[in-house]
Scaffold this motif. Sequence first.
Motif, mmCIF file in Angstrom:
data_model
loop_
_atom_site.group_PDB
_atom_site.id
_atom_site.type_symbol
_atom_site.label_atom_id
_atom_site.label_comp_id
_atom_site.label_asym_id
_atom_site.label_seq_id
_atom_site.Cartn_x
_atom_site.Cartn_y
_atom_site.Cartn_z
ATOM 1 N N TYR A 114 1.303 5.689 -16.019
ATOM 2 C CA TYR A 114 0.782 5.852 -17.375
ATOM 3 C C TYR A 114 -0.485 5.060 -17.623
ATOM 4 N N LEU A 115 -0.893 4.282 -16.645
ATOM 5 C CA LEU A 115 -1.981 3.342 -16.884
ATOM 6 C C LEU A 115 -2.828 3.192 -15.638
ATOM 7 N N ARG A 116 -4.139 3.271 -15.838
ATOM 8 C CA ARG A 116 -5.076 3.072 -14.741
ATOM 9 C C ARG A 116 -6.151 2.093 -15.186
ATOM 10 N N ILE A 117 -6.411 1.086 -14.365
ATOM 11 C CA ILE A 117 -7.466 0.119 -14.642
ATOM 12 C C ILE A 117 -8.511 0.241 -13.552
ATOM 13 N N GLY A 118 -9.732 0.555 -13.925
ATOM 14 C CA GLY A 118 -10.805 0.722 -12.964
ATOM 15 C C GLY A 118 -11.477 -0.589 -12.623
ATOM 16 N N PRO A 119 -12.321 -0.586 -11.596
ATOM 17 C CA PRO A 119 -13.026 -1.806 -11.181
ATOM 18 C C PRO A 119 -13.895 -2.396 -12.283
ATOM 19 N N ASP A 120 -14.332 -1.560 -13.234
ATOM 20 C CA ASP A 120 -15.166 -2.059 -14.331
ATOM 21 C C ASP A 120 -14.340 -2.623 -15.479
ATOM 22 N N GLY A 121 -13.023 -2.608 -15.320
ATOM 23 C CA GLY A 121 -12.161 -3.122 -16.370
ATOM 24 C C GLY A 121 -11.786 -2.099 -17.417
ATOM 25 N N GLY A 122 -12.308 -0.892 -17.290
ATOM 26 C CA GLY A 122 -11.938 0.159 -18.225
ATOM 27 C C GLY A 122 -10.499 0.604 -18.008
ATOM 28 N N VAL A 123 -9.796 0.869 -19.089
ATOM 29 C CA VAL A 123 -8.385 1.225 -19.036
ATOM 30 C C VAL A 123 -8.223 2.676 -19.481
ATOM 31 N N THR A 124 -7.615 3.482 -18.635
ATOM 32 C CA THR A 124 -7.295 4.863 -18.986
ATOM 33 C C THR A 124 -5.794 4.976 -19.177
ATOM 34 N N VAL A 125 -5.387 5.421 -20.349
ATOM 35 C CA VAL A 125 -3.979 5.635 -20.653
ATOM 36 C C VAL A 125 -3.686 7.122 -20.519
ATOM 37 N N ILE A 126 -2.681 7.446 -19.727
ATOM 38 C CA ILE A 126 -2.348 8.842 -19.444
ATOM 39 C C ILE A 126 -1.135 9.227 -20.270
ATOM 40 N N THR A 127 -1.273 10.283 -21.042
ATOM 41 C CA THR A 127 -0.214 10.688 -21.955
ATOM 42 C C THR A 127 0.092 12.164 -21.826
ATOM 43 N N GLY A 128 1.326 12.508 -22.072
ATOM 44 C CA GLY A 128 1.747 13.899 -22.067
ATOM 45 C C GLY A 128 1.853 14.485 -23.456
ATOM 46 N N ARG A 129 1.434 13.753 -24.493
ATOM 47 C CA ARG A 129 1.519 14.255 -25.856
ATOM 48 C C ARG A 129 0.205 14.916 -26.255
ATOM 49 N N SER A 130 0.279 16.147 -26.688
ATOM 50 C CA SER A 130 -0.911 16.926 -27.048
ATOM 51 C C SER A 130 -1.565 16.354 -28.301
ATOM 52 N N GLU A 131 -2.895 16.425 -28.324
ATOM 53 C CA GLU A 131 -3.663 15.930 -29.468
ATOM 54 C C GLU A 131 -4.116 17.103 -30.326
ATOM 55 N N MET A 132 -3.518 17.235 -31.519
ATOM 56 C CA MET A 132 -3.895 18.303 -32.443
ATOM 57 C C MET A 132 -4.291 17.741 -33.794
ATOM 58 N N GLY A 133 -4.796 16.502 -33.766
ATOM 59 C CA GLY A 133 -5.244 15.858 -34.981
ATOM 60 C C GLY A 133 -4.320 14.775 -35.473
ATOM 61 N N GLN A 134 -3.104 14.691 -34.924
ATOM 62 C CA GLN A 134 -2.112 13.751 -35.425
ATOM 63 C C GLN A 134 -2.225 12.364 -34.823
ATOM 64 N N GLY A 135 -3.071 12.188 -33.802
ATOM 65 C CA GLY A 135 -3.445 10.855 -33.355
ATOM 66 C C GLY A 135 -2.663 10.159 -32.266
ATOM 67 N N PRO A 136 -1.829 10.838 -31.449
ATOM 68 C CA PRO A 136 -1.112 10.099 -30.402
ATOM 69 C C PRO A 136 -2.028 9.538 -29.323
ATOM 70 N N THR A 137 -3.185 10.144 -29.118
ATOM 71 C CA THR A 137 -4.094 9.657 -28.088
ATOM 72 C C THR A 137 -4.861 8.423 -28.552
ATOM 73 N N THR A 138 -4.571 7.951 -29.742
ATOM 74 C CA THR A 138 -5.026 6.628 -30.179
ATOM 75 C C THR A 138 -3.838 5.690 -30.343
ATOM 76 N N ALA A 139 -2.803 6.131 -31.038
ATOM 77 C CA ALA A 139 -1.666 5.253 -31.336
ATOM 78 C C ALA A 139 -0.942 4.796 -30.078
ATOM 79 N N LEU A 140 -0.769 5.694 -29.101
ATOM 80 C CA LEU A 140 -0.062 5.310 -27.881
ATOM 81 C C LEU A 140 -0.895 4.362 -27.020
ATOM 82 N N PRO A 141 -2.186 4.635 -26.778
ATOM 83 C CA PRO A 141 -3.000 3.626 -26.098
ATOM 84 C C PRO A 141 -3.056 2.300 -26.855
ATOM 85 N N GLN A 142 -3.006 2.359 -28.171
ATOM 86 C CA GLN A 142 -2.999 1.142 -28.983
ATOM 87 C C GLN A 142 -1.767 0.297 -28.688
ATOM 88 N N ALA A 143 -0.614 0.956 -28.550
ATOM 89 C CA ALA A 143 0.619 0.232 -28.222
ATOM 90 C C ALA A 143 0.543 -0.378 -26.831
#
Length: 728
Positions: free
Chosen positions: A61-90
Amino acid sequence: MTDHANTPDTTNISRRGLLAGAGALVIGFSLPLSGRRGALAAADDGQVWKTSDEAAEINAYLRIGPDGGVTVITGRSEMGQGPTTALPQALAEELGVAMDRVTFAMSPVDPAYNNTLFGAMITGGSTSVRSDFEQMRRAGATAREMLKAAAAEKWGVDASELKVENGTISHAHHSATFGELAGAAAQLEAPKDVALKDRADWTLIGTDVKRLDTHAKSTGQATFGIDVVVPDMLHAAILQAPTFGATLDSVDTKPATDMKGVAQVVELDDAVMVVADTWWTADQALSRLEPKWTGGATDLDDAKVDRVLSEGLDAAEAAQAVSEGDADGALSGAAKTVEATYSVPYLAHLTMEPMTAAADVRADRAELWLPTQAQTWTAGAVANAVGLKPEQVTIHTTFLGGGFGRRAEQDFAIQAARASQAAGRPVKLVWSRPQDVRHDFYRPASKVRFTVGLDDDGLPMAWKARVCCPSIARRVMPNMIKNGVDPFAMEGLTERAYALPGDRSISYVMPDLAVPVGFWRSVGHSQNGFFMEAMIDELADAAGMDPLDYRRQLLPEGSRHRRVLEAAAEAIGWSEKPAEDRHRGIAVHESFGSIAAEAIEVSVDGDNKVTLHRASACVDCGTAVNPNIIRQQVESAMVYGLSAAMFGGVSLKNGQVQEGNFDRIDVMRLRHMPPVEVRIIAEGDADMGGIGEPGTPPAAPALVAALRRATGNPIRSLPLSAEGFTFG
């Protein structure tokens, strides 16, 4: 625009080879209810890698690149309700990184990314954050401890002496960024147990973190389904049988195939598609065809729907949803009896983005790019339609231009796949708006009859209700029907938020109508919230009490429902007399684990023209991960509920939906919407609730209650535009 066709074929490599070669840290762990295990995925720019069987127990669910950037991988679709912010926030909260270093990617379809509440990769039921909140926190905490372990080993110190802050691990004489430690951390075994932060120590969770998808959407960089471009792609337009249940008899394809740019005509059992070099060409060619249809529910019209639903209310036999005490006996001793029948029409979803999907179907595999809420279901349905296995179907989930439950269906995905299979090339199918309106899986039309006995104080002492509503579960989840009762048709009516009497009878009749029905934002709560709260308002009038005070009488002091109700009332100034010729209504309803109350202030002129002046809302969702997203969703859900109450509903004639576009089916406009004050109760003393849908059910009854006070007449049928109201 991202070129999705550049996604490489899945490649099997070792886990250690992947991690060492990428120079990144990928974190995973086993999930409950996730079914088959064995996918370690890292997603970036549409690319997905999967490991060999040695990583069978890992789900990333989580990838950290050499530059320190963090990619959070989610299976919840984004249709305006915001899981692609709230889940990475958690996740970022536990990891110890600022949100400006975080991005997200959609996962591949794999049981590892299943919604833990459904056991499949589905986004719906207001479960995105509820499902994944704890696992995202654990993923962040696991990564944090692995990074600390790598730093401790490098510096020869005890990990407990290290400090984690803002993407950096530090010691008295040492400091390193997550990116600098990621490669080494990736070689370590993930700890099985990690400590999560106490609520009191949260610094990100509970704050108004900016959405991670805003920039892409506001600059046009975001890829929605309708934006997808695949090399060598053709375009398809579709005409489906206009009558529910009809099938294609024959069609002369020559008028279309004679047009320049047309590749072919694809005939389905109940539709015709034209495949061409552009969508405009395909649509113009489609308009030249005169297909002949056969069968279908040609006798179905509004009058029949109304008659069938009314007959259900009078039927001698019904399934019993609630049977407590002796409701009939208690009614005979009531000081006053109040009876009312309410009804609502079929509702279309009216997503901003019409149904669309791109597909590339080959002999041994299929690849789809589409806005979907149900990746697991879609992969299975497409596989079945084109003769493949689900594991041979790859799904790329785009942004969704609205979902509301409609994109949990698979019809448009199957059609795109069938078009590609016939053409032997990638094909993108886009429905026209008339096809979207006339071939929906609608919110069911429904009727309910209440008979309530009141005691000398005007409070309920006997309660009867009969519901007649088409079944959603019969088509999609028949195993959920128990003793003849569809739970979706009854939700919001059978619960006991109010202090209802012990003598209670609630029954259900499942009518047989040809209109396809499906999940619509807040599902059965959307109509039953209106039914229930409108009836409570009528009981308050019968008792001669203020509707807020009446509800207080029925709600225990200090209860969550009462706190939410009183907060919404306070926000609109209920205790103060409204301005002259203005009137207020209020409603409260629990759904999807959250409680929402809304109040609306209106005026009505002599021509029945309604103006909405102000509104308030309060929601108790247990834990508020991102309050600003919650406010957005409460406002959005209120708009959706008000729009349906004011204008919603499709009409039927000869088994066909008569509306086709927004010239015939209106929606709420900016000029209609009043300012809204939203309050959030998030004390954390209750389980986390959903937020995408709970704001919809109270909207209609709050508006209807205000209008009833303005006009002096009960309003028991929606939409309000059909009852003679107009809106300024």
